[in-house]
Design a protein around this motif. Structure first.
Motif, PDB file in Angstrom:
ATOM      1  N   ALA A 101       0.519   0.388   8.312  1.00 44.65           N
ATOM      2  CA  ALA A 101       0.509   0.196   6.860  1.00 44.65           C
ATOM      3  C   ALA A 101       0.802  -1.273   6.547  1.00 44.65           C
ATOM      4  CB  ALA A 101       1.555   1.091   6.208  1.00 44.65           C
ATOM      5  N   GLY A 102       0.067  -1.819   5.586  1.00 44.13           N
ATOM      6  CA  GLY A 102       0.292  -3.210   5.224  1.00 44.13           C
ATOM      7  C   GLY A 102      -0.296  -3.560   3.881  1.00 44.13           C
ATOM      8  N   VAL A 105      -3.687  -9.200   6.959  1.00 44.59           N
ATOM      9  CA  VAL A 105      -2.873  -8.094   6.438  1.00 44.59           C
ATOM     10  C   VAL A 105      -1.434  -8.240   6.927  1.00 44.59           C
ATOM     11  CG1 VAL A 105      -2.584  -5.589   6.368  1.00 44.59           C
ATOM     12  CG2 VAL A 105      -4.895  -6.587   6.378  1.00 44.59           C
ATOM     13  N   LYS A 106      -0.494  -8.184   6.002  1.00 40.65           N
ATOM     14  CA  LYS A 106       0.924  -8.318   6.337  1.00 40.65           C
ATOM     15  C   LYS A 106       1.550  -6.938   6.493  1.00 40.65           C
ATOM     16  CE  LYS A 106       5.127 -10.750   4.856  1.00 40.65           C
ATOM     17  NZ  LYS A 106       5.691 -11.643   3.802  1.00 40.65           N
ATOM     18  N   ILE A 149       1.520 -10.744  10.599  1.00 37.11           N
ATOM     19  CA  ILE A 149       0.194 -10.871  10.011  1.00 37.11           C
ATOM     20  C   ILE A 149      -0.850 -10.431  11.024  1.00 37.11           C
ATOM     21  CG2 ILE A 149      -1.504 -12.430   8.996  1.00 37.11           C
ATOM     22  CD1 ILE A 149       0.949 -12.042   7.265  1.00 37.11           C
ATOM     23  N   VAL A 150      -1.695  -9.487  10.633  1.00 38.04           N
ATOM     24  CA  VAL A 150      -2.745  -8.945  11.492  1.00 38.04           C
ATOM     25  C   VAL A 150      -4.102  -9.321  10.911  1.00 38.04           C
ATOM     26  CG1 VAL A 150      -3.765  -6.845  12.451  1.00 38.04           C
ATOM     27  CG2 VAL A 150      -1.280  -7.031  12.205  1.00 38.04           C
ATOM     28  N   GLN A 151      -5.001  -9.797  11.774  1.00 43.00           N
ATOM     29  CA  GLN A 151      -6.343 -10.154  11.339  1.00 43.00           C
ATOM     30  C   GLN A 151      -7.308  -8.993  11.566  1.00 43.00           C
ATOM     31  OE1 GLN A 151      -7.779 -13.786  13.065  1.00 43.00           O
ATOM     32  NE2 GLN A 151      -6.201 -15.055  12.096  1.00 43.00           N
ATOM     33  N   VAL A 152      -8.173  -8.772  10.566  1.00 41.37           N
ATOM     34  CA  VAL A 152      -9.175  -7.716  10.640  1.00 41.37           C
ATOM     35  C   VAL A 152     -10.522  -8.304  10.231  1.00 41.37           C
ATOM     36  CG1 VAL A 152      -9.847  -5.408   9.864  1.00 41.37           C
ATOM     37  CG2 VAL A 152      -7.424  -6.047   9.927  1.00 41.37           C
ATOM     38  N   THR A 170      -3.686  -5.632  -2.182  1.00 43.07           N
ATOM     39  CA  THR A 170      -3.998  -4.210  -2.024  1.00 43.07           C
ATOM     40  C   THR A 170      -3.258  -3.621  -0.830  1.00 43.07           C
ATOM     41  OG1 THR A 170      -6.225  -4.624  -2.883  1.00 43.07           O
ATOM     42  CG2 THR A 170      -5.864  -2.529  -1.754  1.00 43.07           C
ATOM     43  N   LYS A 171      -2.695  -2.421  -1.025  1.00 44.26           N
ATOM     44  CA  LYS A 171      -2.069  -1.705   0.091  1.00 44.26           C
ATOM     45  C   LYS A 171      -3.163  -1.035   0.914  1.00 44.26           C
ATOM     46  CE  LYS A 171       2.380  -0.758  -2.140  1.00 44.26           C
ATOM     47  NZ  LYS A 171       3.354   0.298  -2.553  1.00 44.26           N
TER      48      LYS A 171
END
Length: 351
Positions: free
Chosen positions: A294-295, A311-312, A318-321, A332-333
């Motif tokens: 979840a982020g 996405v935090k 921090i994750v990159q997508v 946005t969640k």
């Protein structure tokens, strides 16, 4: 793998008291396009120069077609080397530059003419046969340098960052031409580069080097999708690394990270972390019912064909997508999901 053209057995090279190549062993198959990939100073060019006979290892063996060639000079090996500097003779035409090696071998003039014309046709250089190097583009000069090596019909060709001086468009064109020529002639290529895209585009097998050692070797898709160490995951493309703990329950193994439990194949030792490439993550609305991280979307960047989301997670990570659609805006969640077979287990090597 086919019969090995060359075997490196525990080769080591020392400069100024420092081991720049450390006990490297490799087998290179007949007709294989093998790339040594890594950052500057990792030892890849030193290995190439040892194979070519320009320098000798301090320890170990180099077996070329069944014979140990350590101590055999470069001009006595059936090996040709293409460097980034083309080293063409400025006063000679394309025809004479390409035929130079054959003349040194005292091949009859008619045979030289026939062989040169054949290789110029193969490398699309026939229209430039009477031009001199200063009348050619950088890409054409590089093709002349390659043709000059190919015409002598070497059993092994070595390439030391040969496309580094070319612009991006021409470099990509030359990558395809090199691969096409290699396959049509069946010559074994050993190629050195620090360019990840170049390695992935052309190679049958990639050897990733770091600090004089082999980090990982395998087919391009395998090495990219399933890096075995942090270095490979970081160096070859982008990757999201997740630290955590490994737990065993009965005959099942689980990796716990960021509040999520992920089933992984049974491990002989606890993984250091897991790696998931940005394109292997799926970004969905936060209310989707599925396992995931979840982020909150921190940033959205349009890259042309895809969108990159930063996405935090709740931990602050921090994750990159990478996704084809830009359906989510900053703030946005969201939920980040994945397929378990796209996860790579990271076991860093002993230092």
């Amino acid at each position: 793998m086919n019969t090995s053209v060359i075997e490196l057995n525990n080769i080591t090279k020392i400069f100024d008291g420092k081991e720049v190549v450390k006990d490297v062993s490799l087998k290179i198959a007949d007709g294989e396009f093998l790339t040594l990939l890594g950052p500057s100073g990792c030892g890849k060019t030193t290995i190439l120069r040892m194979i070519g006979g320009f320098i000798s290892p301090d320890r170990g063996e180099i077996i070329l077609h069944g014979q140990n060639v350590v101590g055999v000079p470069a001009n006595k090996r059936e090996v040709s080397t293409v460097f980034q500097g083309y080293a063409l003779f400025p006063h000679l035409t394309v025809r004479d530059n390409v035929g130079f090696g054959l003349r040194m071998k005292k091949v009859p003039k008619q045979e030289i003419r026939e062989q040169v014309e054949e290789i110029l046709e193969l490398t699309d250089l026939t229209p430039f046969i009477n031009r001199k190097p200063h009348q050619l583009s950088g890409g054409q000069q590089q093709r002349v340098a390659i043709a000059r090596c190919l015409v002598t019909k070497p059993k092994l060709m070595l390439f030391d960052e040969p496309l580094g001086a070319l612009d991006l468009k021409l470099r990509r064109q030359m990558q395809l031409e090199l691969k096409k020529t290699q396959k049509s002639l069946g010559i074994t290529y050993v190629y050195v580069t620090h360019d990840q895209e170049e390695a992935l585009t052309m190679s049958d097998r990639i050897v990733v080097m770091n600090q004089g050692k082999v980090e990982q070797a395998g087919a391009p898709g395998e090495v990219y999708a399933f890096p075995e160490t942090r270095f490979v995951a970081d160096f070859l493309g982008e990757s999201n690394l997740f630290s955590g703990t490994c737990k065993i329950s009965g005959d099942q193994t689980f990796f716990e990270t960021e509040g999520v439990t992920i089933p992984v194949p049974p491990q002989k030792k606890a993984p250091l972390c897991i790696s998931i490439r940005p394109e292997y993550l799926k970004i969905v609305p936060a209310d989707e019912v599925m396992a995931g991280f979840a982020g909150i979307v921190e940033k959205v960047i349009f890259l042309g064909q895809v969108y990159r989301y930063d996405v935090k997670l709740s931990s602050g990570k921090i994750v990159q997508v990478l996704a084809e659609a830009g359906n989510f805006s900053a703030g946005t969640k969201v939920l980040l999901a994945w397929e378990n077979d796209k996860i790579s287990i990271i076991h860093d090597k002993e230092k």
